[in-house]
Design a protein around this motif. Structure first.
Motif, short mmCIF file in Angstrom:
data_model
loop_
_atom_site.label_atom_id
_atom_site.label_comp_id
_atom_site.label_asym_id
_atom_site.label_seq_id
_atom_site.Cartn_x
_atom_site.Cartn_y
_atom_site.Cartn_z
N LEU A 1 26.80 50.74 55.40
CA LEU A 1 28.05 52.19 54.49
C LEU A 1 29.12 51.68 53.98
N PRO A 2 29.32 52.36 52.88
CA PRO A 2 30.48 51.47 51.84
C PRO A 2 31.58 52.19 52.06
N VAL A 3 32.43 50.52 52.46
CA VAL A 3 33.85 51.47 53.02
C VAL A 3 34.61 51.98 51.72
N PRO A 4 35.21 53.04 52.85
CA PRO A 4 35.86 53.80 51.39
C PRO A 4 37.38 52.80 50.69
N GLU A 5 37.01 53.50 49.39
CA GLU A 5 38.34 52.31 48.97
C GLU A 5 39.86 53.11 49.23
N LEU A 6 40.24 51.97 48.47
CA LEU A 6 41.60 52.79 48.82
C LEU A 6 42.17 53.18 47.29
N PRO A 7 43.76 53.25 47.29
CA PRO A 7 44.23 54.06 46.67
C PRO A 7 43.70 53.12 44.94
N ASP A 8 43.75 53.19 43.88
CA ASP A 8 43.42 52.71 43.18
C ASP A 8 44.86 51.99 42.58
N LEU A 9 45.12 50.76 42.96
CA LEU A 9 46.62 50.94 42.67
C LEU A 9 47.49 50.80 41.37
N GLY A 10 45.86 49.51 40.58
CA GLY A 10 46.28 49.37 38.93
C GLY A 10 46.54 50.60 38.40
N ALA A 11 46.04 51.85 38.58
CA ALA A 11 45.87 53.05 38.07
C ALA A 11 47.34 54.03 38.54
N TYR A 12 47.60 53.82 39.33
CA TYR A 12 48.93 53.92 39.91
C TYR A 12 50.13 53.26 39.69
N LEU A 13 50.16 52.06 39.69
CA LEU A 13 51.17 51.07 38.92
C LEU A 13 51.27 51.45 37.24
N ARG A 14 50.14 51.69 36.75
CA ARG A 14 50.81 51.84 35.16
C ARG A 14 50.94 53.62 35.37
N GLU A 15 50.38 54.01 35.94
CA GLU A 15 51.16 55.61 35.64
C GLU A 15 52.94 55.60 36.28
N GLN A 16 53.33 54.78 36.84
CA GLN A 16 54.71 54.75 37.26
C GLN A 16 55.25 54.52 36.51
N ARG A 17 54.14 53.25 35.21
CA ARG A 17 55.60 52.29 34.64
C ARG A 17 55.44 53.16 33.37
N GLN A 18 53.93 54.14 32.82
CA GLN A 18 54.82 55.04 31.54
C GLN A 18 55.28 56.19 31.67
N SER A 19 55.14 56.39 33.25
CA SER A 19 56.25 57.84 33.55
C SER A 19 58.03 57.57 33.70
N ALA A 20 58.25 56.25 33.33
CA ALA A 20 59.39 55.59 33.44
C ALA A 20 59.56 54.70 32.03
#
Length: 119
Positions: A5-24
């Motif tokens: 079975l596919p392993v559940p994906e971890l939260p997308d670090l890259g997207a989270y970082l981009r969101e935080q960078r853009q928020s800042a």
């Protein structure tokens, strides 16, 4: 053939970082200057091509003025259940779209002075 079975994906670090960078309201170059991490490497992290070390995540957290633990969770280093219950005030300030960049900076500076975090 093994059918796993596919392993559940971890939260997308890259997207989270981009969101935080853009928020800042920081460009990749500005974040690179703040953290000492190269612009190309930051881009690769945001695009999910590289998995950063805990030390790199710590530098990113400091540069973005967010909780390193949040980054560790998104990178899969910590379980979300081990997160502290207290909210990260810096994340809330940076995420509030009603604030101007100047207002964010003032609030972050005041908060840092109150909690004794003058980095």
């Amino acid at each position: 053939m093994s059918s796993r079975l596919p392993v559940p994906e971890l939260p997308d670090l890259g997207a989270y970082l981009r969101e935080q960078r853009q928020s800042a309201q920081l460009s990749l170059r500005q974040l690179a200057d703040r953290t000492g991490i190269s612009n190309p490497y930051l881009s690769q992290i945001e695009r999910g091509l590289k998995k950063p070390s805990a030390e790199i995540l710590q530098s990113l957290a400091k540069g973005l003025q967010i909780s390193a633990e949040q980054l560790y969770v998104h990178a899969g280093f910590l379980d979300a259940d081990t997160q502290p219950v207290t909210p990260d005030v810096r994340v809330a300030i940076n995420a509030d779209s009603r604030l101007t960049p100047k207002q964010r900076k003032v609030l972050l500076d005041v908060y840092a002075s109150l909690v004794g975090d003058n980095d």
